[in-house]
Write an enzyme that holds these catalytic residues in place. Structure first.
Site: not given
Ligand SMILES: *Cc1c(COP(=O)(O)O)cnc(C)c1O
Length: 407
Positions: A231, A260, A146
């Protein structure tokens, strides 16, 4: 739960369902206030937040030190655009680069934008530095990943629900099973510019690769001249009991993608942070964002990082995370299939759908959300009190030891 037609909750649910797009399936609680690890709904009921907005609230709700900076900065200057400079962005970049042990920061807003930035960075490095023929760059990604919701990113997702009806998709991505080193090695070609991965797949159900995988993958990537792109939007900034989940295996990526908790929940701030050799290829006009690097976001992010340090929230996450896992492992329930976690990030995999259990936890004052159908994710703010954490585990125990009657 009382949601009779008289309640404010029911009223607001109805308005939102009429006027808002239905791209989420939220639990039926309408939050009105929050402080630390606790939220209060419009009926005045209190709940312990064990989702933390998918780890955007590591510092807790409305942290007073971040709030102070937020208000001060908001009353001074909020947005300049990158057409001009501002007095907050330089300090934010300097601070974040040092934390990442990397050289250059490119600020964006949402996590998905930072992922897109990393994709662009990796591709242009592949062409300019690795000599990949134009248009042929490949990025290796993992099954079950994700990385966000843009059309490019969902194109390399393996989840049909994310993709259905949204094609055609961007080419140039190759998927390998998560945690499979042999598959990763086999997928690398002379045109591979990067390996993009989550050190723990959170949306995937709190899945961890086999011990030693990250270290070995990092070595393979270094040998084959493939950029290691982590990520850590959800796992970074203390969630797993380290600054980054990569730290658990002493892995230093070439690019970190962060978001985040970078802004402690006040404001969307994300960043792609990387080695100079990669990031210096961005030139004026090649990439940008109207709000990216704005002084309000930069000031808030610096304050949010400072809170992690001042309150030793990384260490706290490691310590309380062990308390959480130990306590969860004392729960004896036939519906539990597995318990996984590290730091204040835990997943309870059930043998049946998790939604009904999350609804029951809501009734008991615990907010959490099912992920991937059968997993309850527990990721409270890192400021949570130990007594609250143990109270939460008691609620989980109660719920998991009484069977759910699905109508
Ligand atoms: C939440 C998340 C995203 C996307 O972030 P947004 O601010 O919702 O666009 C990408 N990668 C990971 C691992 C995430 O948890």
């Amino acid at each position: 739960m009382t949601t009779s037609s008289q309640t404010r909750t029911a009223e607001l649910l109805a308005i939102e369902d009429t006027w808002g797009a239905h791209n989420y399936h939220p639990l039926p609680i309408v939050v009105a206030h929050a402080q630390g690890a606790w939220v209060t709904d419009v009926e005045g009921r209190r709940y312990l937040d064990c989702l933390s907005a998918y780890s955007a609230l590591n510092q807790g709700h409305v942290h007073p030190a971040i709030l102070k900076v937020f208000i001060e900065q908001a009353s001074r200057v909020t947005l300049t655009s990158r057409a001009f400079r501002n007095d907050q962005l330089p300090l934010f970049c300097q601070d974040l680069a040092a934390i990442c042990r990397l050289d250059v920061v490119l600020p964006m807003n949402s996590g998905a934008e930072a992922v897109e930035t990393a994709i662009k960075a990796a591709r242009q490095w592949g062409y300019a530095r690795k000599g990949i023929p134009d248009g042929a760059a490949e990025i290796i990604v993992c099954g079950g990943n994700f990385h966000g919701r843009t059309t490019t990113i969902i194109g390399f997702s393996s989840d049909e629900d994310y993709k259905r009806g949204f094609g055609p998709f961007t080419p140039g991505f190759v998927s390998v099973p998560y945690g499979d080193l042999a598959a990763l090695e086999a997928a690398i070609t002379p045109n591979t510019c990067a390996f993009l991965f989550e050190p723990i797949q959170c949306e995937g159900g709190i899945l961890m690769p086999p011990a030693g995988f990250l270290r070995a993958a990092a070595d393979v990537c270094r040998d084959r001249r493939v950029l290691l792109v982590a990520d850590e939007i959800q796992t970074g900034l203390g969630r797993t009991g380290a600054w980054f989940a990569c730290d658990h295996e002493d892995v230093q990526p070439d690019l970190y993608i962060l978001g985040k908790a970078l802004s402690g929940g006040f404001y969307p701030v994300s960043a792609c942070v990387g080695r100079r050799e990669v990031m210096e290829l961005f030139t004026p006009g090649s990439h940008g964002s109207t709000f990216g690097g704005n002084p309000l976001g930069a000031a808030v992010a610096r304050a949010a990082l400072q809170v992690l340090r001042d309150e030793q929230l990384i260490e706290r996450s490691a310590k309380l995370g062990q308390v959480l896992l130990d306590a969860l492992r004392t729960i004896e329930s036939p519906v539990i299939q597995a318990i996984r976690g590290i730091g204040l990030l835990a997943g309870i995999e059930l043998r049946e759908p998790a939604r009904a259990y999350c609804e029951r936890l809501l009734e008991r004052g615990v907010l959490c959300k099912e992920t991937h159908e059968r997993v309850i994710r527990l990721a409270p703010p890192l400021v949570i009190e130990e007594t609250d954490l143990l109270w939460m585990v008691d609620q989980v125990r109660e719920v998991l030891t009484a069977p759910v009657r699905n109508a």
